[in-house]
Design a protein around this motif. Structure first.
Motif, mmCIF file in Angstrom:
data_model
loop_
_atom_site.group_PDB
_atom_site.id
_atom_site.type_symbol
_atom_site.label_atom_id
_atom_site.label_comp_id
_atom_site.label_asym_id
_atom_site.label_seq_id
_atom_site.Cartn_x
_atom_site.Cartn_y
_atom_site.Cartn_z
ATOM 1 N N ILE A 286 -30.196 -0.909 -28.017
ATOM 2 C CA ILE A 286 -30.338 -1.895 -28.896
ATOM 3 C C ILE A 286 -29.838 -3.084 -28.672
ATOM 4 N N PHE A 287 -30.273 -3.970 -28.195
ATOM 5 C CA PHE A 287 -29.534 -5.405 -27.751
ATOM 6 C C PHE A 287 -29.260 -6.322 -28.986
ATOM 7 N N ASN A 288 -28.039 -6.510 -29.233
ATOM 8 C CA ASN A 288 -27.909 -7.537 -30.408
ATOM 9 C C ASN A 288 -27.665 -8.741 -29.600
ATOM 10 N N ARG A 289 -28.783 -9.408 -29.602
ATOM 11 C CA ARG A 289 -29.239 -10.750 -28.802
ATOM 12 C C ARG A 289 -29.343 -10.446 -27.403
ATOM 13 N N TYR A 290 -30.376 -11.158 -26.851
ATOM 14 C CA TYR A 290 -30.719 -10.673 -25.466
ATOM 15 C C TYR A 290 -31.385 -11.965 -24.900
ATOM 16 N N VAL A 291 -32.197 -11.784 -23.908
ATOM 17 C CA VAL A 291 -32.932 -12.933 -23.149
ATOM 18 C C VAL A 291 -33.534 -13.916 -24.468
ATOM 19 N N SER A 292 -34.129 -13.442 -25.160
ATOM 20 C CA SER A 292 -34.734 -14.126 -26.370
ATOM 21 C C SER A 292 -33.656 -15.068 -26.913
ATOM 22 N N ALA A 293 -32.497 -14.874 -26.961
ATOM 23 C CA ALA A 293 -31.378 -15.827 -27.556
ATOM 24 C C ALA A 293 -31.628 -17.027 -26.832
ATOM 25 N N GLU B 264 -34.244 -14.590 -15.639
ATOM 26 C CA GLU B 264 -33.568 -13.286 -15.900
ATOM 27 C C GLU B 264 -34.407 -12.167 -15.704
ATOM 28 N N PHE B 265 -35.581 -11.954 -15.862
ATOM 29 C CA PHE B 265 -36.285 -10.736 -15.754
ATOM 30 C C PHE B 265 -36.663 -10.470 -14.230
ATOM 31 N N ASP B 266 -37.079 -11.390 -13.488
ATOM 32 C CA ASP B 266 -37.727 -11.153 -12.311
ATOM 33 C C ASP B 266 -36.626 -11.510 -11.063
ATOM 34 N N ARG B 267 -36.062 -12.709 -11.269
ATOM 35 C CA ARG B 267 -34.936 -12.930 -10.058
ATOM 36 C C ARG B 267 -33.623 -12.183 -10.372
ATOM 37 N N LEU B 268 -33.215 -12.264 -11.640
ATOM 38 C CA LEU B 268 -31.854 -11.410 -11.760
ATOM 39 C C LEU B 268 -32.020 -9.848 -11.930
ATOM 40 N N GLY B 269 -33.407 -9.608 -12.256
ATOM 41 C CA GLY B 269 -33.630 -7.972 -12.531
ATOM 42 C C GLY B 269 -33.318 -7.456 -13.624
ATOM 43 N N LEU B 270 -32.819 -8.157 -14.883
ATOM 44 C CA LEU B 270 -32.637 -7.467 -16.244
ATOM 45 C C LEU B 270 -33.983 -6.840 -16.590
ATOM 46 N N PRO B 271 -33.788 -5.772 -17.316
ATOM 47 C CA PRO B 271 -34.858 -5.016 -17.671
ATOM 48 C C PRO B 271 -35.495 -5.697 -18.984
#
Length: 219
Positions: free
Chosen positions: A100-107, A132-139
């Motif tokens: 559970i991410f308390n804040r994430y890319v959506s922030a 964030e998702f494609d270049r850095l590879g965050l899930p």
């Protein structure tokens, strides 16, 4: 990096909207149901990965949020997520049932859109998710829950905490712009909205937690 096993739930909203409380309540209910659930909170203030975020929020780069542009500020928060993933919480991807991410890319979507003219919003969101998702590879999260709290209520809740405020929390106009930006991002990006206010007052944390748990079980 661990092979991903966990389902990822992102909890976001304005400052004071109850993200931390609801993240912890959700984790507790999932554990009670026999699942391994962990909460990962951003920014990671105690880690070196957040140095740029801490400088920004403390006012070292300017006393108002708009003093640092949307793309620069978004990069600070993204770097914190990337470095901490590589050095800390990334191992949980292969160990947990739920993270559970308390804040994430959506922030970044909520807070940084508010610094741009509306005709620039779609371009920024496309850049942000690619970065964030494609270049850095965050899930990518399986579900993003957006806690909708009216800005005046949110600011009152921040005041009630009695803690030192960052440059976001002290700027009422900025918070109102984030509210509008958050609703736009939620529609554009498919966040599930949880309406946390009724008649200008915050609903009980238990009622909000029940709605969140119902939505998570649908996964």
């Amino acid at each position: 990096m661990e092979q991903r096993k966990a389902k990822l739930i992102s909890v976001d909203g304005l400052d004071g909207s109850g993200k931390n409380t609801q993240s912890e309540l959700l984790a507790a209910r999932l554990r009670a149901a026999g699942k391994r659930a962990e909460v990962v909170s951003f920014p990671m203030y105690e880690n070196d990965s957040s140095f740029a975020v801490r400088m920004y929020l403390s006012g070292a780069l300017g006393g108002h949020p708009d003093d640092t542009g949307a793309y620069a500020a978004a990069t600070f928060f993204a770097v914190d997520r990337y470095i901490s993933m590589r050095t800390d919480w990334g191992k949980l991807l292969g160990e947990c049932d739920y993270i559970i991410f308390n804040r994430y890319v959506s922030a970044n979507a909520v807070h940084q859109l508010s610094k741009l003219q509306k005709d620039k919003w779609d371009g920024f969101l496309s850049w942000l998710y690619d970065f964030e998702f494609d270049r850095l590879g965050l899930p990518r999260p399986d579900l993003t829950l957006y806690l909708v709290v009216e800005p005046e209520v949110s600011m009152a809740l921040v005041d009630r905490r009695g803690e030192k405020k960052d440059i976001h929390e002290t700027d009422g106009d900025y918070m109102r712009r984030c509210y509008a930006a958050g609703l736009y991002a939620a529609e554009k990006l498919g966040f599930h909205k949880i309406f946390c206010c009724a008649d200008g007052k915050i609903r009980s944390r238990e009622a909000i937690a029940d709605e969140i748990f119902d939505e998570v079980t649908r996964l």
